[in-house]
Scaffold this active site. Structure first.
Site, mmCIF file in Angstrom:
data_model
loop_
_atom_site.group_PDB
_atom_site.id
_atom_site.type_symbol
_atom_site.label_atom_id
_atom_site.label_comp_id
_atom_site.label_asym_id
_atom_site.label_seq_id
_atom_site.Cartn_x
_atom_site.Cartn_y
_atom_site.Cartn_z
ATOM 1 N N ASN A 110 -0.438 -29.571 15.442
ATOM 2 C CA ASN A 110 -1.802 -29.039 15.461
ATOM 3 C C ASN A 110 -2.209 -28.802 14.005
ATOM 4 O OD1 ASN A 110 -4.152 -27.593 15.762
ATOM 5 N ND2 ASN A 110 -3.186 -25.779 16.695
ATOM 6 N N LYS A 137 -4.972 -28.004 12.849
ATOM 7 C CA LYS A 137 -6.022 -26.977 12.699
ATOM 8 C C LYS A 137 -7.092 -27.500 11.731
ATOM 9 C CE LYS A 137 -2.648 -23.549 14.007
ATOM 10 N NZ LYS A 137 -2.179 -22.171 13.968
ATOM 11 N N HIS A 147 -6.212 -22.418 22.784
ATOM 12 C CA HIS A 147 -5.436 -21.918 21.651
ATOM 13 C C HIS A 147 -5.837 -20.476 21.340
ATOM 14 C CE1 HIS A 147 -3.771 -21.465 17.651
ATOM 15 N NE2 HIS A 147 -2.946 -22.430 17.975
ATOM 16 N N GLU A 168 -6.409 -19.045 18.687
ATOM 17 C CA GLU A 168 -7.503 -18.926 17.699
ATOM 18 C C GLU A 168 -8.862 -19.143 18.355
ATOM 19 O OE1 GLU A 168 -5.689 -21.636 14.899
ATOM 20 O OE2 GLU A 168 -4.076 -20.177 14.660
ATOM 21 N N GLU A 192 2.718 -19.865 23.345
ATOM 22 C CA GLU A 192 2.649 -19.521 21.920
ATOM 23 C C GLU A 192 2.405 -18.018 21.773
ATOM 24 O OE1 GLU A 192 1.423 -23.066 19.356
ATOM 25 O OE2 GLU A 192 -0.431 -22.247 20.145
ATOM 26 N N GLY A 226 1.804 -18.700 12.778
ATOM 27 C CA GLY A 226 1.457 -18.664 11.365
ATOM 28 C C GLY A 226 2.020 -17.454 10.624
ATOM 29 N N SER A 254 5.457 -20.716 14.564
ATOM 30 C CA SER A 254 6.373 -20.766 13.421
ATOM 31 C C SER A 254 7.627 -21.600 13.677
ATOM 32 C CB SER A 254 6.749 -19.350 12.964
ATOM 33 O OG SER A 254 5.596 -18.662 12.506
HETATM 34 P P1 PGA Z 1 2.337 -22.310 13.480
HETATM 35 O O1 PGA Z 1 1.133 -22.581 14.504
HETATM 36 O O2 PGA Z 1 3.384 -23.353 13.761
HETATM 37 O O3 PGA Z 1 1.731 -22.449 12.125
HETATM 38 O O4 PGA Z 1 2.839 -20.916 13.762
HETATM 39 C C1 PGA Z 1 1.376 -22.957 15.837
HETATM 40 C C2 PGA Z 1 0.063 -23.100 16.561
HETATM 41 O O5 PGA Z 1 -0.865 -22.321 16.329
HETATM 42 O O6 PGA Z 1 -0.101 -24.015 17.399
#
Ligand code: PGA
Length: 254
Positions: free
Chosen positions: A9, A11, A98, A100, A170, A176, A216
């Site tokens: 992803n 983003k 997601h 976000e 997640e 992140g 992560s």
């Molecule tokens: P990350 O993000 O691997 O940077 O923690 C995962 C995600 O949001 O899909």
């Protein structure tokens, strides 16, 4: 045997040139180094999908994904992107739900249910994300919340439709942040999600659903997380922006 899928992803990262370079590196490394049947998906920004699709044309196991879509088929929705537009440029997967989108854009499970329907109707695969915030886990409500997210967005589907969905667990506190769930925490939630699916659709259907872990994931923790029996792949944010790290994570999925 359920499919193993590792998706990147991106983003809101990478301009077009950088995106092309990353894609070419991933395609070449996957071709040279990946021997398992794992499927790889690159979820790029909308604006890159059309041209990246062409870079993936010769690659059997690297597929194209979007990070969102509209729930509407077409019309006066300024700034939105429909599933038929995504499909027309070769998109095969769409991330829905997601954290976000939940946090910054106020999107809800009821909306995700409509987006999942739109993606399935277009013949693409939704990657439906669920996961709890830290305070929910600390209050020991994480299983209740995540299983409710799954029922609200997915339980209106027929068994046949559900089998076309990928779920990504997640935990929000791991996205992140560099803090990953332990492999035991990941396995516990994945098994709870699968049991919840089995309660509604039966064990045979639940056993066929790919459940990814995200939050992560890095080359050095992927092996242990992916070795858990109910973890069928990963949704990778930060580490998907570097071809070497991403492909090492792909290789950790046996
Ligand atoms: P990350 O993000 O691997 O940077 O923690 C995962 C995600 O949001 O899909």
């Amino acid at each position: 045997m359920r499919k193993k899928i590792v998706a990147g992803n991106w983003k809101m990262n990478k301009n077009l040139e950088e995106g092309h370079q990353l894609t070419s590196e991933v395609v070449n490394m996957v071709k040279d180094e990946v021997t398992s049947a794992v499927q790889v998906v690159l979820c790029t920004p909308f604006i890159h999908l059309n041209s990246i699709s062409k870079l993936l044309a010769g690659s059997k196991n690297v597929m194209l994904g979007a990070q969102n879509c509209s729930e509407h088929a077409s019309g006066a929705y300024t700034g939105e992107t429909s599933v038929s537009m995504l499909k027309s440029v070769g998109t095969q997967f769409v991330i829905i739900g997601h954290s976000e989108r939940r946090e910054y854009f106020g999107e809800t499970d009821a909306l995700f249910a409509k987006k999942v329907d739109a993606v399935l109707a277009a013949g693409m695969t939704p990657i439906y994300c669920c996961g709890e915030k830290l305070e929910v886990r600390e209050a020991n409500n994480h299983i209740k919340l995540v299983t409710a997210q799954v029922s609200e967005a997915l339980f209106h589907l027929s068994a046949e439709a559900l089998q076309k969905v990928v779920i990504a667990y997640e935990p929000v506190w791991a996205i992140g942040t560099g803090k990953t769930a332990s492999s035991a925490q990941a396995q516990e939630m994945h098994a709870e999600i699968r049991a919840h699916l089995a309660g509604k659709y039966g064990k045979n259907v639940a056993e066929e659903i790919t459940i990814q872990y995200g939050g992560s994931v890095k080359p050095d923790n992927a092996v242990e997380i992916f070795a858990q029996p109910d973890v069928d792949g990963g949704l990778i944010g930060g580490a998907s922006l570097k071809s070497r790290d991403f492909v090492d994570i792909v290789k950790a999925m046996k």
